[in-house]
Design a protein around this motif. Structure first.
Motif, PDB file in Angstrom:
ATOM      1  N   ILE A 291       0.787  -1.207   0.064  1.00 24.60           N
ATOM      2  CA  ILE A 291      -0.074   0.102   0.106  1.00 24.60           C
ATOM      3  C   ILE A 291       1.047   1.103  -0.003  1.00 24.60           C
ATOM      4  O   ILE A 291       0.447   2.264  -0.514  1.00 24.60           O
ATOM      5  CB  ILE A 291      -1.100  -0.012   1.086  1.00 24.60           C
ATOM      6  CG1 ILE A 291      -0.377  -0.245   2.380  1.00 24.60           C
ATOM      7  CG2 ILE A 291      -2.201  -0.819   1.015  1.00 24.60           C
ATOM      8  CD1 ILE A 291      -1.392  -0.016   3.693  1.00 24.60           C
ATOM      9  N   LYS A 292       2.114   1.211   0.677  1.00 22.74           N
ATOM     10  CA  LYS A 292       2.983   2.469   0.396  1.00 22.74           C
ATOM     11  C   LYS A 292       3.418   2.693  -0.822  1.00 22.74           C
ATOM     12  O   LYS A 292       3.608   3.608  -1.437  1.00 22.74           O
ATOM     13  CB  LYS A 292       4.201   2.185   1.527  1.00 22.74           C
ATOM     14  CG  LYS A 292       3.502   2.676   2.918  1.00 22.74           C
ATOM     15  CD  LYS A 292       4.939   3.007   3.827  1.00 22.74           C
ATOM     16  CE  LYS A 292       4.590   3.652   5.182  1.00 22.74           C
ATOM     17  NZ  LYS A 292       5.632   3.936   5.900  1.00 22.74           N
ATOM     18  N   ALA A 293       3.809   1.452  -1.504  1.00 25.32           N
ATOM     19  CA  ALA A 293       4.324   1.769  -2.952  1.00 25.32           C
ATOM     20  C   ALA A 293       3.166   2.103  -3.942  1.00 25.32           C
ATOM     21  O   ALA A 293       3.496   2.843  -4.721  1.00 25.32           O
ATOM     22  CB  ALA A 293       4.679   0.158  -3.547  1.00 25.32           C
ATOM     23  N   HIS A 294       2.099   1.527  -3.523  1.00 22.55           N
ATOM     24  CA  HIS A 294       0.798   2.048  -4.527  1.00 22.55           C
ATOM     25  C   HIS A 294       0.668   3.635  -4.163  1.00 22.55           C
ATOM     26  O   HIS A 294       0.101   4.407  -5.008  1.00 22.55           O
ATOM     27  CB  HIS A 294      -0.523   1.327  -4.051  1.00 22.55           C
ATOM     28  CG  HIS A 294      -1.582   1.653  -4.681  1.00 22.55           C
ATOM     29  ND1 HIS A 294      -2.055   1.049  -5.983  1.00 22.55           N
ATOM     30  CD2 HIS A 294      -2.544   2.689  -4.697  1.00 22.55           C
ATOM     31  CE1 HIS A 294      -3.039   1.646  -6.434  1.00 22.55           C
ATOM     32  NE2 HIS A 294      -3.375   2.569  -5.685  1.00 22.55           N
ATOM     33  N   MET A 295       0.731   4.075  -2.874  1.00 27.89           N
ATOM     34  CA  MET A 295       0.581   5.396  -2.496  1.00 27.89           C
ATOM     35  C   MET A 295       1.379   6.264  -3.324  1.00 27.89           C
ATOM     36  O   MET A 295       1.308   7.526  -4.014  1.00 27.89           O
ATOM     37  CB  MET A 295       1.005   5.745  -1.238  1.00 27.89           C
ATOM     38  CG  MET A 295       0.743   6.909  -0.705  1.00 27.89           C
ATOM     39  SD  MET A 295      -0.943   7.921  -0.932  1.00 27.89           S
ATOM     40  CE  MET A 295      -1.593   7.366   0.791  1.00 27.89           C
ATOM     41  N   ALA A 296       2.697   5.962  -3.505  1.00 30.97           N
ATOM     42  CA  ALA A 296       4.040   6.650  -4.093  1.00 30.97           C
ATOM     43  C   ALA A 296       3.414   6.839  -5.644  1.00 30.97           C
ATOM     44  O   ALA A 296       3.620   7.961  -6.134  1.00 30.97           O
ATOM     45  CB  ALA A 296       5.142   6.101  -3.941  1.00 30.97           C
ATOM     46  N   ARG A 297       3.159   5.483  -6.198  1.00 28.45           N
ATOM     47  CA  ARG A 297       2.780   5.515  -7.626  1.00 28.45           C
ATOM     48  C   ARG A 297       1.623   6.462  -7.926  1.00 28.45           C
ATOM     49  O   ARG A 297       1.726   7.391  -8.726  1.00 28.45           O
ATOM     50  CB  ARG A 297       2.418   4.275  -8.234  1.00 28.45           C
ATOM     51  CG  ARG A 297       3.645   3.192  -7.997  1.00 28.45           C
ATOM     52  CD  ARG A 297       3.379   2.039  -8.934  1.00 28.45           C
ATOM     53  NE  ARG A 297       2.246   1.373  -8.783  1.00 28.45           N
ATOM     54  CZ  ARG A 297       1.893   0.438  -7.854  1.00 28.45           C
ATOM     55  NH1 ARG A 297       2.961   0.065  -7.117  1.00 28.45           N
ATOM     56  NH2 ARG A 297       0.738  -0.042  -7.619  1.00 28.45           N
ATOM     57  N   ARG A 298       0.459   6.425  -7.126  1.00 23.79           N
ATOM     58  CA  ARG A 298      -0.780   6.970  -7.517  1.00 23.79           C
ATOM     59  C   ARG A 298      -0.601   8.678  -7.275  1.00 23.79           C
ATOM     60  O   ARG A 298      -1.032   9.618  -7.835  1.00 23.79           O
ATOM     61  CB  ARG A 298      -1.854   6.808  -6.420  1.00 23.79           C
ATOM     62  CG  ARG A 298      -3.246   7.362  -6.985  1.00 23.79           C
ATOM     63  CD  ARG A 298      -3.545   7.202  -8.196  1.00 23.79           C
ATOM     64  NE  ARG A 298      -4.604   7.768  -8.577  1.00 23.79           N
ATOM     65  CZ  ARG A 298      -6.115   7.402  -8.340  1.00 23.79           C
ATOM     66  NH1 ARG A 298      -6.224   6.136  -8.145  1.00 23.79           N
ATOM     67  NH2 ARG A 298      -6.918   8.287  -8.952  1.00 23.79           N
ATOM     68  N   LEU A 299       0.335   8.848  -6.089  1.00 20.29           N
ATOM     69  CA  LEU A 299       0.375  10.422  -5.826  1.00 20.29           C
ATOM     70  C   LEU A 299       1.305  11.215  -6.699  1.00 20.29           C
ATOM     71  O   LEU A 299       0.878  12.139  -7.139  1.00 20.29           O
ATOM     72  CB  LEU A 299       1.058  10.489  -4.523  1.00 20.29           C
ATOM     73  CG  LEU A 299       1.297  12.230  -4.090  1.00 20.29           C
ATOM     74  CD1 LEU A 299       0.030  12.862  -3.931  1.00 20.29           C
ATOM     75  CD2 LEU A 299       2.121  12.301  -2.647  1.00 20.29           C
ATOM     76  N   LEU A 300       2.389  10.359  -7.356  1.00 24.91           N
ATOM     77  CA  LEU A 300       3.063  11.022  -8.263  1.00 24.91           C
ATOM     78  C   LEU A 300       2.534  11.175  -9.971  1.00 24.91           C
ATOM     79  O   LEU A 300       2.693  11.824 -10.447  1.00 24.91           O
ATOM     80  CB  LEU A 300       4.566   9.996  -8.426  1.00 24.91           C
ATOM     81  CG  LEU A 300       5.686  10.756  -7.551  1.00 24.91           C
ATOM     82  CD1 LEU A 300       6.126  12.056  -8.441  1.00 24.91           C
ATOM     83  CD2 LEU A 300       5.242  10.848  -6.199  1.00 24.91           C
ATOM     84  N   ALA A 301       1.590  10.057 -10.112  1.00 27.08           N
ATOM     85  CA  ALA A 301       0.684  10.143 -11.270  1.00 27.08           C
ATOM     86  C   ALA A 301      -0.424  11.514 -11.255  1.00 27.08           C
ATOM     87  O   ALA A 301      -0.535  11.993 -12.415  1.00 27.08           O
ATOM     88  CB  ALA A 301      -0.208   8.789 -11.322  1.00 27.08           C
ATOM     89  N   ASP A 302      -0.648  11.572 -10.008  1.00 27.03           N
ATOM     90  CA  ASP A 302      -1.628  12.857 -10.062  1.00 27.03           C
ATOM     91  C   ASP A 302      -0.905  14.192  -9.741  1.00 27.03           C
ATOM     92  O   ASP A 302      -1.238  15.256 -10.023  1.00 27.03           O
ATOM     93  CB  ASP A 302      -2.599  12.531  -8.814  1.00 27.03           C
ATOM     94  CG  ASP A 302      -3.709  11.396  -9.116  1.00 27.03           C
ATOM     95  OD1 ASP A 302      -3.810  10.901 -10.142  1.00 27.03           O
ATOM     96  OD2 ASP A 302      -4.246  11.073  -8.097  1.00 27.03           O
ATOM     97  N   ARG A 303       0.098  14.280  -9.047  1.00 21.46           N
ATOM     98  CA  ARG A 303       1.105  15.307  -8.499  1.00 21.46           C
ATOM     99  C   ARG A 303       2.382  15.054  -8.931  1.00 21.46           C
ATOM    100  O   ARG A 303       3.410  14.864  -8.052  1.00 21.46           O
ATOM    101  CB  ARG A 303       0.851  15.519  -7.045  1.00 21.46           C
ATOM    102  CG  ARG A 303      -0.710  15.860  -6.498  1.00 21.46           C
ATOM    103  CD  ARG A 303      -1.052  17.126  -6.666  1.00 21.46           C
ATOM    104  NE  ARG A 303      -0.127  18.097  -6.233  1.00 21.46           N
ATOM    105  CZ  ARG A 303      -0.329  18.633  -5.177  1.00 21.46           C
ATOM    106  NH1 ARG A 303      -1.128  18.235  -4.331  1.00 21.46           N
ATOM    107  NH2 ARG A 303       0.798  19.538  -4.688  1.00 21.46           N
ATOM    108  N   PRO A 304       2.827  15.239 -10.190  1.00 19.21           N
ATOM    109  CA  PRO A 304       4.270  14.841 -10.529  1.00 19.21           C
ATOM    110  C   PRO A 304       5.130  16.077  -9.989  1.00 19.21           C
ATOM    111  O   PRO A 304       6.483  15.818 -10.201  1.00 19.21           O
ATOM    112  CB  PRO A 304       4.258  14.849 -12.290  1.00 19.21           C
ATOM    113  CG  PRO A 304       2.944  15.732 -12.554  1.00 19.21           C
ATOM    114  CD  PRO A 304       1.945  15.269 -11.389  1.00 19.21           C
ATOM    115  N   ASP A 305       4.595  17.118  -9.482  1.00 21.80           N
ATOM    116  CA  ASP A 305       5.474  17.920  -9.022  1.00 21.80           C
ATOM    117  C   ASP A 305       5.787  17.710  -7.688  1.00 21.80           C
ATOM    118  O   ASP A 305       6.877  18.449  -7.122  1.00 21.80           O
ATOM    119  CB  ASP A 305       4.519  19.332  -8.953  1.00 21.80           C
ATOM    120  CG  ASP A 305       3.461  19.331  -8.101  1.00 21.80           C
ATOM    121  OD1 ASP A 305       2.726  17.985  -7.979  1.00 21.80           O
ATOM    122  OD2 ASP A 305       2.767  20.441  -7.643  1.00 21.80           O
TER     123      ASP A 305
END
Length: 338
Positions: A276-290
């Motif tokens: 779930i932590k890895a999924h969080m990192a992927r999803r957040l960066l997909a939405d917020r690449p900044d």
């Protein structure tokens, strides 16, 4: 210069020059106590003062002056519910004026102003640094050790985030408000954090229920904080069995604060925490690449979670301690008595 005692500092009514004086104290202390950190900007500091982290009750600000110069600041949180006996206090003295009794005088004047709280705790004190030495010299005792871990997005190998979902589970995420169908089990799963190792600190994690979850979500929205959740759902029961939370705060929009992560005991051993932590990192960066970095604190006793963080790119940058003491003990300490 004469020490003039402490005064309540009204963030909403003060001048920019006064705020810049506070910033100078905090920035100078950061350079000495936490030289590995990115220096806090004036805008980030003021944003944090006006919208402090949620979950720790109202925050009061105090300043100490010598003549008219602000030379020290204190942040005082007054939690409620399970922690209504507790004051969370951070005192910061400008480095050029340390070892002159200012911090101790500040504490002496502050203790009667804690609105009836009986225990004082201080967190995020650099281990072995000036803050820890001062705190123990006036009667505090070290009750917990944490590590600060950072994940610099530009340097991480993102393939470490390609973690499969274990059989029998699914991953679900949301921003802001938990889906109604998961709300009950989500609240129950969040209570697992109460069993995590936090040494001998008095602060208790909330006892979550449906209403408390909704109240916390509303509070974060009011503060302009973007709260993201990723959960592991047990397919057979439909219950949330693992939770991880990230906040992105308005005064630091390029930093992600990785907060709680917990997995119910009956579902440990499957790699759900890392998933779930890895999924969080992927999803957040997909939405917020900044987003430039994630940061988190983990109990030094929680070796498993430290390894989970390291597996997805976090690195430990500092060890921190928490201290606590009863107000009556502090008040009677020879150094505080003066």
């Amino acid at each position: 210069m004469a020490f003039m005692g402490v005064e309540l500092f009204d963030i909403g009514a003060t001048t920019e020059e006064e705020l810049r004086s506070v910033h100078r104290v905090v920035l100078a202390a950061q350079a000495v106590d936490r030289p590995d950190e990115v220096p806090v900007t004036f805008e980030a500091l003021v944003g944090g003062l006006r919208s402090p982290p949620a979950g720790f009750g109202p925050r009061r600000y105090w300043v100490a002056r010598r003549d008219s110069e602000i030379v020290a600041v204190a942040f005082v949180n007054l939690p409620d519910a399970e922690n209504s006996h507790l004051a969370l206090v951070t005192i910061t003295v400008h480095p050029r004026l340390r070892r002159m009794g200012i911090g101790t005088a500040f504490l002496r004047d502050l203790l009667p102003r804690l609105e009836g709280r009986t225990v004082v705790e201080g967190w995020e004190i650099t281990s072995g640094g000036a803050g820890e030495h001062w705190a123990t010299s006036v009667g505090f005792r070290v009750v917990n050790t944490m590590v600060l871990q950072l994940l610099p997005v530009a340097d991480v190998d993102r393939s470490t985030w390609d973690v499969p979902v274990p059989a029998g589970y699914r991953v679900q995420d949301w921003v802001g408000a938990a889906p109604g169908a998961l709300l009950e089990s989500f609240a129950h799963a969040r209570n697992t954090l109460r069993d995590a190792p936090f040494g001998d600190i008095d602060f208790q994690a909330p006892l979550w229920n449906r209403d408390r979850v909704r109240e916390a979500e509303a509070d974060l929205r009011a503060r302009g904080v973007e709260q993201r959740m990723v959960v592991a759902v047990h397919e057979e029961s439909g219950d949330v069995v693992g939770v991880t939370e990230v906040e992105v705060r308005p005064h630091r929009p390029f930093w992600a604060s990785q907060r709680e992560t917990s997995v119910l005991g009956a579902h440990r051993g499957h790699g759900l925490g890392r998933c779930i932590k890895a999924h969080m990192a992927r999803r957040l960066l997909a939405d917020r690449p900044d987003i430039e970095r994630f940061y988190t604190t983990t109990s030094a006793d929680n070796a498993h979670m430290i390894r989970v963080n390291e597996a997805i790119g976090y690195r430990t940058v500092r060890t921190q301690v928490s201290v606590k003491q009863d107000v009556t003990v502090l008040t009677a300490h020879p150094r505080v008595l003066g």
